[in-house]
Write a protein that holds these residues in place. Structure first.
Motif, PDB file in Angstrom:
ATOM      1  N   LYS A 283       0.791  -1.215  -0.071  1.00 48.95           N
ATOM      2  CA  LYS A 283      -0.019   0.074   0.109  1.00 48.95           C
ATOM      3  C   LYS A 283       0.832   1.291   0.102  1.00 48.95           C
ATOM      4  N   HIS A 284       0.099   2.493  -0.267  1.00 50.45           N
ATOM      5  CA  HIS A 284       0.878   3.791  -0.407  1.00 50.45           C
ATOM      6  C   HIS A 284       0.066   4.753   0.213  1.00 50.45           C
ATOM      7  N   ARG A 285       0.253   6.018   0.572  1.00 47.07           N
ATOM      8  CA  ARG A 285      -0.481   6.749   1.204  1.00 47.07           C
ATOM      9  C   ARG A 285      -1.722   7.286   0.380  1.00 47.07           C
ATOM     10  N   ASP A 286      -1.731   7.023  -1.197  1.00 49.65           N
ATOM     11  CA  ASP A 286      -2.920   7.220  -1.802  1.00 49.65           C
ATOM     12  C   ASP A 286      -3.915   6.022  -1.858  1.00 49.65           C
ATOM     13  N   SER A 287      -3.390   4.933  -1.281  1.00 48.86           N
ATOM     14  CA  SER A 287      -4.308   3.861  -1.390  1.00 48.86           C
ATOM     15  C   SER A 287      -5.742   4.219  -0.749  1.00 48.86           C
ATOM     16  N   ARG A 288      -6.876   3.457  -0.919  1.00 48.51           N
ATOM     17  CA  ARG A 288      -8.067   3.658  -0.690  1.00 48.51           C
ATOM     18  C   ARG A 288      -8.090   3.580   1.128  1.00 48.51           C
ATOM     19  N   ARG A 289      -7.333   2.636   1.595  1.00 47.81           N
ATOM     20  CA  ARG A 289      -7.225   2.364   3.141  1.00 47.81           C
ATOM     21  C   ARG A 289      -5.676   2.405   3.485  1.00 47.81           C
ATOM     22  N   PRO A 290      -4.902   3.557   3.694  1.00 48.89           N
ATOM     23  CA  PRO A 290      -3.530   3.493   3.817  1.00 48.89           C
ATOM     24  C   PRO A 290      -3.179   3.014   5.238  1.00 48.89           C
ATOM     25  N   ALA A 291      -3.694   2.061   5.617  1.00 56.12           N
ATOM     26  CA  ALA A 291      -3.353   1.450   7.076  1.00 56.12           C
ATOM     27  C   ALA A 291      -3.099  -0.244   6.767  1.00 56.12           C
ATOM     28  N   SER A 292      -2.595  -1.048   7.576  1.00 52.72           N
ATOM     29  CA  SER A 292      -2.514  -2.186   7.335  1.00 52.72           C
ATOM     30  C   SER A 292      -2.095  -2.944   8.821  1.00 52.72           C
ATOM     31  N   TRP A 293      -1.970  -4.584   8.770  1.00 54.08           N
ATOM     32  CA  TRP A 293      -1.673  -4.971  10.205  1.00 54.08           C
ATOM     33  C   TRP A 293      -0.339  -4.639  10.328  1.00 54.08           C
ATOM     34  N   ARG A 294       0.682  -4.065   9.571  1.00 49.48           N
ATOM     35  CA  ARG A 294       1.937  -3.920   9.659  1.00 49.48           C
ATOM     36  C   ARG A 294       2.268  -2.490  10.104  1.00 49.48           C
ATOM     37  N   GLU A 295       1.429  -1.429   9.555  1.00 44.60           N
ATOM     38  CA  GLU A 295       1.493  -0.140   9.907  1.00 44.60           C
ATOM     39  C   GLU A 295       0.162   0.673   9.900  1.00 44.60           C
ATOM     40  N   ALA A 296      -0.012   1.165  11.069  1.00 41.39           N
ATOM     41  CA  ALA A 296      -1.426   2.062  11.657  1.00 41.39           C
ATOM     42  C   ALA A 296      -1.587   3.012  10.522  1.00 41.39           C
ATOM     43  N   LYS A 297      -0.436   3.658   9.891  1.00 40.48           N
ATOM     44  CA  LYS A 297      -0.661   4.516   9.104  1.00 40.48           C
ATOM     45  C   LYS A 297       0.514   4.724   7.962  1.00 40.48           C
ATOM     46  N   ILE A 298       0.025   4.311   6.693  1.00 39.11           N
ATOM     47  CA  ILE A 298       1.139   4.184   5.651  1.00 39.11           C
ATOM     48  C   ILE A 298       1.178   5.546   5.008  1.00 39.11           C
ATOM     49  N   THR A 299       2.546   6.019   4.879  1.00 38.53           N
ATOM     50  CA  THR A 299       2.856   7.449   4.510  1.00 38.53           C
ATOM     51  C   THR A 299       3.671   7.327   3.228  1.00 38.53           C
ATOM     52  N   ARG A 300       4.079   6.119   2.874  1.00 36.05           N
ATOM     53  CA  ARG A 300       5.070   5.926   1.621  1.00 36.05           C
ATOM     54  C   ARG A 300       4.439   6.546   0.294  1.00 36.05           C
ATOM     55  N   SER A 301       5.242   7.115  -0.527  1.00 37.50           N
ATOM     56  CA  SER A 301       4.337   7.457  -1.859  1.00 37.50           C
ATOM     57  C   SER A 301       4.065   6.209  -2.767  1.00 37.50           C
ATOM     58  N   SER A 302       3.492   6.598  -3.906  1.00 42.97           N
ATOM     59  CA  SER A 302       3.149   5.550  -4.615  1.00 42.97           C
ATOM     60  C   SER A 302       4.375   4.878  -5.416  1.00 42.97           C
ATOM     61  N   ALA A 303       5.371   6.152  -5.705  1.00 42.52           N
ATOM     62  CA  ALA A 303       6.724   5.676  -6.426  1.00 42.52           C
ATOM     63  C   ALA A 303       7.556   4.880  -5.343  1.00 42.52           C
TER      64      ALA A 303
END
Length: 181
Positions: free
Chosen positions: A81-101
């Motif tokens: 996932k990346h920060r523009d994903s429809r839900r930028p969170a996962s079991w690994r990270e509460a808030k995903i901040t990486r860019s799509s690149a």
């Protein structure tokens, strides 16, 4: 119950297993808060190691023990996932901040390792996928037409059994898909 030092979860949080989905989730007994994604303040490296050791299973069912439902396929995937994903969170990270690149660079590295035979999609998905299916080596089970996002579905249905797709972009993020059945 495991200690926060072992799980990487904030104080009061614990990992439990869902009776209905047979998957781990995060629970805070005092507040009765439960969620699939880790709470804010989680140490992602500790949680990743804990989940890989205590709550993952790369064992896939024996194909001889079941029949393939008509019109359905079975696939596994690895999701970044990346920060523009429809839900930028996962079991690994509460808030995903990486860019799509940045996500693209990560998944290209995973794709390269799989192509070189250094690892399998299932092994990588267990610790690196941003989908809760990571606990099952990325196995999504059986699904038919219309059950998944169109880009994902088109790629999965066009794969031969055992083949791994190229990188597939959906609203959820970037995927590598392996057709299992």
């Amino acid at each position: 119950m495991s200690s926060p030092n072992e799980t990487g979860l904030p104080e009061g949080w614990e990992v439990r297993r869902s009776n209905t989905k047979n998957l781990p989730y995060y629970f805070h007994p005092e507040t009765k808060d439960s969620r699939w994604e880790p709470p804010v303040g989680t140490d992602p490296d500790k949680l990743k190691a804990y989940m890989a050791n205590k709550h993952s299973s790369t064992r896939l069912p024996n194909p001889a023990s079941f029949e393939v439902p008509e019109g359905k396929i079975r696939a596994a995937h690895l999701l970044v996932k990346h920060r523009d994903s429809r839900r930028p969170a996962s079991w690994r990270e509460a808030k995903i901040t990486r860019s799509s690149a940045e996500a693209m660079e990560i998944i290209k590295d995973y794709e390269s390792k799989i192509q070189k035979g250094e690892t399998t999609l299932s092994e990588l998905a267990t610790t690196e996928s941003d989908c809760s299916s990571a606990r099952k080596g990325g196995d999504l089970g059986f699904f038919g037409k219309g059950d998944m996002q169109k880009e994902f579905e088109d790629a999965a249905f066009n794969l031969e059994k055992g083949a791994v797709s190229g990188i597939v972009s959906t609203a959820s993020g970037l995927h590598l898909i392996q057709r299992l059945e």
